[in-house]
Write a protein that holds these residues in place. Structure first.
Motif, mmCIF file in Angstrom:
data_model
loop_
_atom_site.group_PDB
_atom_site.id
_atom_site.type_symbol
_atom_site.label_atom_id
_atom_site.label_comp_id
_atom_site.label_asym_id
_atom_site.label_seq_id
_atom_site.Cartn_x
_atom_site.Cartn_y
_atom_site.Cartn_z
ATOM 1 N N TYR A 1 13.082 32.270 42.301
ATOM 2 C CA TYR A 1 12.406 31.867 43.977
ATOM 3 C C TYR A 1 13.064 32.833 44.921
ATOM 4 N N ALA A 2 12.120 33.480 45.637
ATOM 5 C CA ALA A 2 12.492 34.404 46.468
ATOM 6 C C ALA A 2 11.614 34.206 47.877
ATOM 7 N N PRO A 3 12.183 34.731 48.908
ATOM 8 C CA PRO A 3 11.155 34.424 50.212
ATOM 9 C C PRO A 3 9.993 35.377 49.919
ATOM 10 N N ASP A 4 8.742 34.607 50.501
ATOM 11 C CA ASP A 4 7.448 35.226 50.398
ATOM 12 C C ASP A 4 7.532 36.391 51.640
ATOM 13 N N LEU A 5 7.872 37.418 50.965
ATOM 14 C CA LEU A 5 8.105 38.485 51.886
ATOM 15 C C LEU A 5 6.749 39.172 52.580
ATOM 16 N N SER A 6 5.800 38.766 52.241
ATOM 17 C CA SER A 6 4.564 39.046 52.783
ATOM 18 C C SER A 6 4.472 38.520 54.234
ATOM 19 N N LYS A 7 5.334 37.554 54.509
ATOM 20 C CA LYS A 7 5.366 36.572 55.805
ATOM 21 C C LYS A 7 6.386 37.483 56.697
ATOM 22 N N TYR A 8 7.143 38.326 56.304
ATOM 23 C CA TYR A 8 8.014 39.159 57.129
ATOM 24 C C TYR A 8 7.883 40.582 57.097
ATOM 25 N N ILE A 9 6.660 40.818 57.813
ATOM 26 C CA ILE A 9 6.414 42.309 58.009
ATOM 27 C C ILE A 9 6.330 42.784 59.314
ATOM 28 N N ALA A 10 6.993 43.896 59.532
ATOM 29 C CA ALA A 10 7.265 44.358 60.831
ATOM 30 C C ALA A 10 6.615 45.662 61.044
ATOM 31 N N GLY A 11 5.734 46.174 61.846
ATOM 32 C CA GLY A 11 5.110 47.467 61.688
ATOM 33 C C GLY A 11 4.634 47.896 60.527
ATOM 34 N N GLY A 12 3.999 47.140 59.502
ATOM 35 C CA GLY A 12 3.549 47.506 58.341
ATOM 36 C C GLY A 12 4.693 47.733 57.339
ATOM 37 N N ARG A 13 5.706 47.245 57.646
ATOM 38 C CA ARG A 13 6.883 47.382 56.639
ATOM 39 C C ARG A 13 7.386 46.174 56.448
ATOM 40 N N ILE A 14 7.808 45.971 55.248
ATOM 41 C CA ILE A 14 8.419 44.611 54.733
ATOM 42 C C ILE A 14 9.957 44.916 55.521
ATOM 43 N N GLU A 15 10.272 43.508 55.859
ATOM 44 C CA GLU A 15 11.596 43.373 56.571
ATOM 45 C C GLU A 15 12.412 42.184 55.904
ATOM 46 N N PRO A 16 13.052 42.752 54.908
ATOM 47 C CA PRO A 16 13.961 41.440 54.182
ATOM 48 C C PRO A 16 14.848 40.964 54.971
ATOM 49 N N ALA A 17 15.260 41.288 55.847
ATOM 50 C CA ALA A 17 16.518 41.003 56.549
ATOM 51 C C ALA A 17 15.963 39.856 57.486
ATOM 52 N N TRP A 18 14.581 39.787 57.842
ATOM 53 C CA TRP A 18 14.041 38.706 58.529
ATOM 54 C C TRP A 18 14.105 37.321 57.855
ATOM 55 N N ALA A 19 13.856 37.445 56.661
ATOM 56 C CA ALA A 19 13.662 36.289 55.755
ATOM 57 C C ALA A 19 14.911 35.404 55.610
ATOM 58 N N PRO A 20 14.555 34.110 55.570
ATOM 59 C CA PRO A 20 15.712 32.963 55.552
ATOM 60 C C PRO A 20 16.758 33.542 54.435
ATOM 61 N N VAL A 21 16.501 34.205 53.516
ATOM 62 C CA VAL A 21 17.407 34.417 52.436
ATOM 63 C C VAL A 21 17.178 36.032 52.216
ATOM 64 N N PHE A 22 18.196 36.873 51.972
ATOM 65 C CA PHE A 22 17.869 38.155 52.156
ATOM 66 C C PHE A 22 17.422 38.510 50.392
ATOM 67 N N TYR A 23 16.510 38.830 50.174
ATOM 68 C CA TYR A 23 15.985 39.728 48.944
ATOM 69 C C TYR A 23 15.244 40.897 49.339
ATOM 70 N N ASN A 24 15.820 41.819 48.515
ATOM 71 C CA ASN A 24 15.071 43.320 48.870
ATOM 72 C C ASN A 24 14.626 44.016 47.453
ATOM 73 N N PRO A 25 13.385 43.798 47.334
ATOM 74 C CA PRO A 25 12.703 44.291 46.244
ATOM 75 C C PRO A 25 12.733 45.813 45.909
ATOM 76 N N ALA A 26 13.098 46.419 47.018
ATOM 77 C CA ALA A 26 13.238 47.789 46.970
ATOM 78 C C ALA A 26 14.791 48.235 46.202
#
Lengths: 380, 380
Positions: free
Chosen positions: A13-38
């Motif tokens: 399970y990971a945060p639904d990163l589609s919910k944490y997009i800033a300026g067209g870019r995924i911002e993993p640091a905004w999710a409740p738990v950090f997960y960076n697919p990059a």
């Protein structure tokens, strides 16, 4: 809030990163738990290194991961690299809950212990064979604790994402955080990685330990280093011998390393350091690691990065870029054709993983420039 | 095995040191629990500093002492300096037992908690307002843990007894352990202390903290430093500004500090660093500390040391020794008479606590030599 994600050979399970997009870019640091697919490739590469390390170690070791987040890294180490026991920690309750859930999901309750803990405290309270420090930003504040925690002969891996500091955008910050003066320009990537390695080496020396890099590389937004830490004075002395300074003279295009201490360095060229001037990897170990990879997309992709670093371990200090060499020509020579031409003429020349523009060769700069000016090395 | 000992205002059990004599010299390291009576003055001085610090802090703080031994230092802090709560630790069972017995003896069970713990683990597991690191040998391996543990604005005191390393008998060891090149000769004592301060400062910078020394001094067999640690970037920047290099030219007798980074330093003079080039103490704080001392033999003795350091905080880099200044004269001039003569002639001149041979003055060396050669400044 959380969705099932797949990475490497595991699901979690990971945060639904589609919910944490800033300026067209995924911002993993905004999710409740950090997960960076990059960072998936970083983790795949680490799996390959840890797998080979464990084979050579010949016994079960304890791996500590103080910034576990979703727990994906620890889970992958157990499932893909054969790690038997992991102590994973996170300061954040949401992360501890999610990582625990993911450990359950993968049936690894007996192998991965997830605890709520400050990173330095986790390391202080556990002796580890393998430590993976993958914080958000700089690993610098955790290196000393990792070096104290790690056992003699242990494997320390660390990620740094503060490239702007290490590559010279904030010189004073680099001097403060890493105790090293970086270098802007053509060599900044290699110098930054060597500055990070030098920092870890100097922190090891404080406690009479030494380090030997197995793999150190740059990938677009981060540096990654994996080193063997040996707690004996002999290795400490060797490590001290691998610390020095780099110089770069923008007029003559000369560059290289200075052994030891910076006293007496002339001011005419830019000087950077103290930094690691030894090999940034162990080619024999990397070859062995590559011999153990699985035929999966993600491992093959990871292997490409590892292979790319091999020429950077040749005993040739630093690299040239065709941009500098071509100055005044009106075009940028093709690095591939330049390297091929040099090799045809008996001059060793290789690429570097730091830039596609790079040419690694022992040839003097005046010789390279004469060659470029005398032969048709256009881009097309 | 243990006998009642008296130190400062307290009584406690300590090893019977008359049983641990080697070559006519007491060897505290041989006793089952470490107790060094030669450090009594170090402890008295610390009591004075901690007392003044607590008055200024204006609240009760937690003091951590990771190398407690007999517990005498912690007991003195409570009894003589007004510390309310101490977390004392030792890795050795015999020390934990003895310290606990001494805590009982002094009726301090509610205020001093003695635990069996590795020094770095004790610090990692407790947040402290005051930390006293007084190990056997170098404090270097414990500074990072202390800096992580200490609260913003906290007081860190550390003792170093590895003077041979810091003063340049083992240059490579100093470069390894403290990341600094020492300087043998006339200035070695001050340079060594500044090397230690510089090391602590650089370790603070790694975690975006800064330091301000309240007191730093040399006494025959040890260095002692007490610093305020501030965990804010402003103080970190100031701290970085107090790091630099010292140079010493044995021909011209010139000496001084270089701000910032060593790049471009000429090779003709000896260079040492990186080290602390700012004030080694806070005169205002020290004056306040001295105003709080009790009229006992041991506090008066401690106050003498503190007073001796005051001139070393004047904005005059380093000192001269009459030995160098008198070279070729056939006699060593009297430092007292030279200082008096300089002052009479409108040239500021002071002593230093580092050596009785010292003259601290802003006068250029050629001027000093001319003066010495023209006036009768014999020893008698």
């Amino acid at each position: 809030m959380y969705v099932i994600q797949r990475e490497g050979a595991v699901s979690f399970y990971a945060p639904d990163l589609s919910k944490y997009i800033a300026g067209g870019r995924i911002e993993p640091a905004w999710a409740p738990v950090f997960y960076n697919p990059a960072m998936a490739n970083n983790r795949s590469i680490s799996v390959i290194i840890v797998r080979a390390y464990l084979r050579l170690l010949g016994r079960n070791g304890v791996l500590c991961e103080p910034f576990t987040g979703t727990g994906v890294r620890s889970i992958r180490y157990v499932k893909e690299a054969g790690v038997e026991k992991v102590i994973a920690g996170d300061i954040d309750d949401a992360a501890v809950n999610l990582a625990s859930r993911n450990v359950e999901l993968n049936g690894l309750r007996d192998q991965i212990k997830v605890t709520r803990s400050d990173a330095n405290a986790l390391l202080a309270n556990n002796k580890c064979d393998i430590i993976d420090v993958d914080p958000y930003g700089s690993p610098a504040p955790f290196i000393n604790s990792a070096l104290l925690s790690i056992k003699h002969g242990g494997l320390l891996c660390a990620t740094a994402t503060d490239l702007a500091v290490l590559q010279g955008s904030y010189v004073n910050k680099a001097i403060r955080r890493y105790g090293f003066r970086p270098l802007r320009g053509f060599l900044s990537r290699e110098i930054g990685l060597r500055g990070l390695l030098g920092f870890i080496a100097r922190q090891a020396l404080v406690i009479d330990a030494g380090v030997k890099p197995l793999l150190a590389y740059w990938e677009r937004h981060y540096y990654r280093v994996c080193l063997i830490v040996s707690k004996d004075r002999g290795t400490a002395r060797e490590t001290a011998g691998n610390l020095g300074y780099a110089y770069y003279c923008s007029e003559s295009l000369r560059r290289g390393f200075i052994k030891g201490y910076p006293i007496g360095v002339k001011g005419e060229c830019a000087v950077s350091g103290p930094l690691w001037i030894g090999a940034i990897g162990d080619v024999e170990f990397l070859d062995y690691s590559l011999s153990l990879i699985n035929n999966t997309d993600y491992e093959l992709k990871a292997a490409e990065i590892i292979k790319g670093t091999l020429p950077d371990n040749l005993p040739i200090p630093l690299y040239y870029t065709v941009t500098e060499l071509g100055r005044g020509l009106g075009f940028v020579p093709s690095p591939l054709r330049l390297r091929a031409y040099l090799m045809e003429n008996g001059i060793e020349a290789y690429g570097t993983h730091f830039t596609t523009d790079g040419v690694k060769t022992n040839a003097e700069p005046w010789r390279l420039i004469r060659i470029i000016h005398s032969i048709p090395l256009t881009n097309n």
